[in-house]
Design an enzyme around this catalytic site. Sequence first.
Site, PDB file in Angstrom:
ATOM      1  N   ILE A 160       0.819  -1.220   0.000  1.00 37.14           N
ATOM      2  CA  ILE A 160       0.000   0.000   0.000  1.00 37.14           C
ATOM      3  C   ILE A 160       0.853   1.271   0.000  1.00 37.14           C
ATOM      4  CG2 ILE A 160      -0.312   0.286   2.498  1.00 37.14           C
ATOM      5  CD1 ILE A 160      -3.330   0.639   1.924  1.00 37.14           C
TER       6      ILE A 160
ATOM      7  N   HIS B  29       5.889 -12.058   5.542  1.00 34.43           N
ATOM      8  CA  HIS B  29       5.770 -11.524   4.190  1.00 34.43           C
ATOM      9  C   HIS B  29       7.165 -11.246   3.644  1.00 34.43           C
ATOM     10  CE1 HIS B  29       5.520  -8.290   7.157  1.00 34.43           C
ATOM     11  NE2 HIS B  29       6.173  -7.520   6.312  1.00 34.43           N
TER      12      HIS B  29
HETATM   13  P1  5GP Z   1       7.263  -4.871   7.420  1.00 36.20           P
HETATM   14  O1  5GP Z   1       7.833  -3.618   7.971  1.00 36.20           O
HETATM   15  O2  5GP Z   1       6.396  -5.605   8.413  1.00 36.20           O
HETATM   16  O3  5GP Z   1       8.295  -5.753   6.788  1.00 36.20           O
HETATM   17  O4  5GP Z   1       6.362  -4.428   6.191  1.00 36.20           O
HETATM   18  C1  5GP Z   1       4.991  -4.256   6.264  1.00 36.20           C
HETATM   19  C2  5GP Z   1       4.560  -3.718   4.926  1.00 36.20           C
HETATM   20  O5  5GP Z   1       3.152  -3.833   4.827  1.00 36.20           O
HETATM   21  C3  5GP Z   1       4.894  -2.238   4.719  1.00 36.20           C
HETATM   22  O6  5GP Z   1       5.704  -2.090   3.554  1.00 36.20           O
HETATM   23  C4  5GP Z   1       3.523  -1.558   4.561  1.00 36.20           C
HETATM   24  O7  5GP Z   1       3.527  -0.521   3.617  1.00 36.20           O
HETATM   25  C5  5GP Z   1       2.642  -2.721   4.149  1.00 36.20           C
HETATM   26  N1  5GP Z   1       1.246  -2.590   4.550  1.00 36.20           N
HETATM   27  C6  5GP Z   1       0.791  -2.225   5.787  1.00 36.20           C
HETATM   28  N2  5GP Z   1      -0.558  -2.219   5.807  1.00 36.20           N
HETATM   29  C7  5GP Z   1      -0.955  -2.602   4.563  1.00 36.20           C
HETATM   30  C8  5GP Z   1      -2.246  -2.777   3.977  1.00 36.20           C
HETATM   31  O8  5GP Z   1      -3.300  -2.592   4.588  1.00 36.20           O
HETATM   32  N3  5GP Z   1      -2.289  -3.173   2.672  1.00 36.20           N
HETATM   33  C9  5GP Z   1      -1.131  -3.404   1.951  1.00 36.20           C
HETATM   34  N4  5GP Z   1      -1.288  -3.777   0.681  1.00 36.20           N
HETATM   35  N5  5GP Z   1       0.095  -3.239   2.478  1.00 36.20           N
HETATM   36  C10 5GP Z   1       0.183  -2.841   3.770  1.00 36.20           C
END
Ligand code: 5GP
Length: 119
Positions: A34, A104
């Site tokens: 997002i 992820h």
């Molecule tokens: P992390 O920091 O956990 O590795 O990455 C989480 C990722 O999830 C971030 O890049 C953030 O932009 C993405 N993200 C968070 N909330 C959402 C959402 O509701 N939808 C989508 N498509 N991505 C999200």
Amino acid sequence: MSYDKNNIFAKILKGEANAEKVYENEHVLCFKDIFPKAKIHVLIIPKNQYSDIYEFSKNSSSKEKESIFSAFERLINIYKIEKSGCRIITNHGIDGRQEVPHLHFHLLAGQDIGRMTNN
Ligand code: 5GP
């Protein structure tokens, strides 16, 4: 780490939150981040409940592991980045600054992604 069933990716998997799907197979869903950090920024997640790469490495089946790599291959084909390349990373835990507690992988591509860390 115990799995938080209310995290945003769990909601996307249940259809309770929207996401722009790019590809899926039996065990994996891929959708656009997002807040993209590159021209191409896709998240690759297992459909089953794994909070992070450690839980997945320990508890997933061979088929689930294989499906992740198969999804990488398909995304590279979909975006035609076989030659230009990409970065695939996963953040884990506090030191890895993981924000969403469902495993992820980030696939970043479409431009020079820069150095790996700021160090
Ligand atoms: P992390 O920091 O956990 O590795 O990455 C989480 C990722 O999830 C971030 O890049 C953030 O932009 C993405 N993200 C968070 N909330 C959402 C959402 O509701 N939808 C989508 N498509 N991505 C999200």
